[in-house]
Design an enzyme around this catalytic site. Structure first.
Site: not given
Ligand SMILES: NC(=O)c1ccc[n+]([C@@H]2O[C@H](COP(=O)([O-])OP(=O)(O)OC[C@H]3O[C@@H](n4cnc5c(N)ncnc54)[C@H](OP(=O)(O)O)[C@@H]3O)[C@@H](O)[C@H]2O)c1
Length: 296
Positions: A62-63, A203, A239
């Site tokens: 957990d960061i 964000y 995504v």
């Molecule tokens: N999806 C997009 O379109 C998109 C676009 C640009 C950038 N991103 C970036 O890509 C990365 C992944 O996003 P995603 O779309 O895959 O989102 P997601 O499906 O919501 O997954 C986010 C992950 O981060 C975890 N997390 C949140 N806070 C945390 C903490 N304090 N310590 C450890 N883990 C933590 C969540 O855990 P829980 O399951 O426990 O909540 C989840 O596993 C993020 O940095 C996001 O900003 C995503």
């Protein structure tokens, strides 16, 4: 006997992080750690990959919890003697509503910037001392983390962009900028300092900070006695994940492609990408001036 190589992905129980683990399980020569803040969710994700014949390992991370990051560091040091790949994927997004009070807006900005920037920075600070030569660091930024998200030719925007893109930018200065951002959100005057007037500004700010941090990290690695350590920041695309309310246009596998590629850059002789901002199609993009290959 040389210890196996090891890769760690944060926030990997779902979404892009999960797909990066999936890809690295197939292509990385070493142990791949799926980490999650919630152990049950993480172990369930590991089981899902095991059903596909893959063999990820698991560790809690957990960061937001410094002790959790320290436990992981000590475990990696004792078990592997170091770390070879770190994918800082964990992140969160809160989009405020127009009717939210300033206090609620400021509170969500604090949460988003704390996790996405300050705690990612701290995770690096704790884990970087155990990186081995040829290590690869991948920081998940976003199209929202492009410097040009700070728009306009007005003086505060020009100054803010210049400070964030300066090749002299120190961590102290970056931390100061981000604390000042949070104070200005609290007062409601953040647009006066160049920040966009948007409901998702926290964000945007947090991901711009992740990108600015990565550029600084590479400058430090260039002077590090450990050879050939590379950090890059990546926009994974729009995504279909929980964060994007499953509305994105890319699958999680497509969203993980560039991050996985950066995690696997071969040892030695990589001139580029290095401290670079990388689009989901693997194009290197000018973080300061753009343009970006597509809207998202
Ligand atoms: N999806 C997009 O379109 C998109 C676009 C640009 C950038 N991103 C970036 O890509 C990365 C992944 O996003 P995603 O779309 O895959 O989102 P997601 O499906 O919501 O997954 C986010 C992950 O981060 C975890 N997390 C949140 N806070 C945390 C903490 N304090 N310590 C450890 N883990 C933590 C969540 O855990 P829980 O399951 O426990 O909540 C989840 O596993 C993020 O940095 C996001 O900003 C995503």
């Amino acid at each position: 006997m040389t210890k196996p190589r090891v890769a760690v992905i944060s926030g990997a129980n779902q979404g892009i992080g999960f797909a990066v683990v999936k890809e690295l399980c197939k292509s990385f020569d070493g142990s791949v750690y799926l980490t999650s803040r919630d152990e049950h969710r993480g172990r369930t994700a590991v089981e899902e990959l095991e059903k596909l014949g893959l063999q990820p390992k698991y560790h809690q991370l957990d960061i937001d919890d410094e002790a959790s990051v320290l436990r992981l560091r000590d475990y990696l040091q004792a078990t592997y003697g170091g770390l070879d790949v770190l994918v800082n994927n964990a992140g969160m997004l809160i989009v405020s509503k127009d009717e939210d009070s300033r206090e609620l807006f400021a509170e969500s900005a604090r949460s988003v910037v704390q996790t996405n920037f300050f705690n990612t920075y701290r995770t690096c600070d704790i884990l970087f001392p155990i990186l081995r030569p040829h290590a690869r660091v991948v920081n998940l930024s976003s199209s929202m983390g492009h410097l040009m998200q700070i728009e306009g030719q007005n003086e505060p925007a020009i100054t803010l962009r210049a400070r964030l893109s300066s090749t002299d930018l120190s961590y102290e200065e970056l931390i100061h900028i981000m604390n000042h951002f949070l104070e200005s959100v609290q007062r409601g005057d953040h647009p006066d300092y160049g920040w966009p007037k948007k409901n998702w500004v926290s964000y945007v700010a947090s991901k711009i900070a992740v990108s600015a941090m990565t550029r600084r990290q590479q400058r430090d690695f260039n002077a590090d006695p450990r050879p050939d350590i590379i950090a890059n920041h990546v926009h994974p695309g729009y995504v279909k994940t929980k964060m994007a309310s499953f509305k994105g246009v890319l699958t999680i596998e497509e969203g993980a492609a560039a991050a996985s590629w950066l995690a696997m850059l071969p040892p030695n002789n990589v001139m580029n990408p290095k401290g670079s901002y990388v689009w989901h199609d693997k194009q290197i993009v000018d973080w300061v001036n753009g343009p970006t290959p597509s809207l998202y």
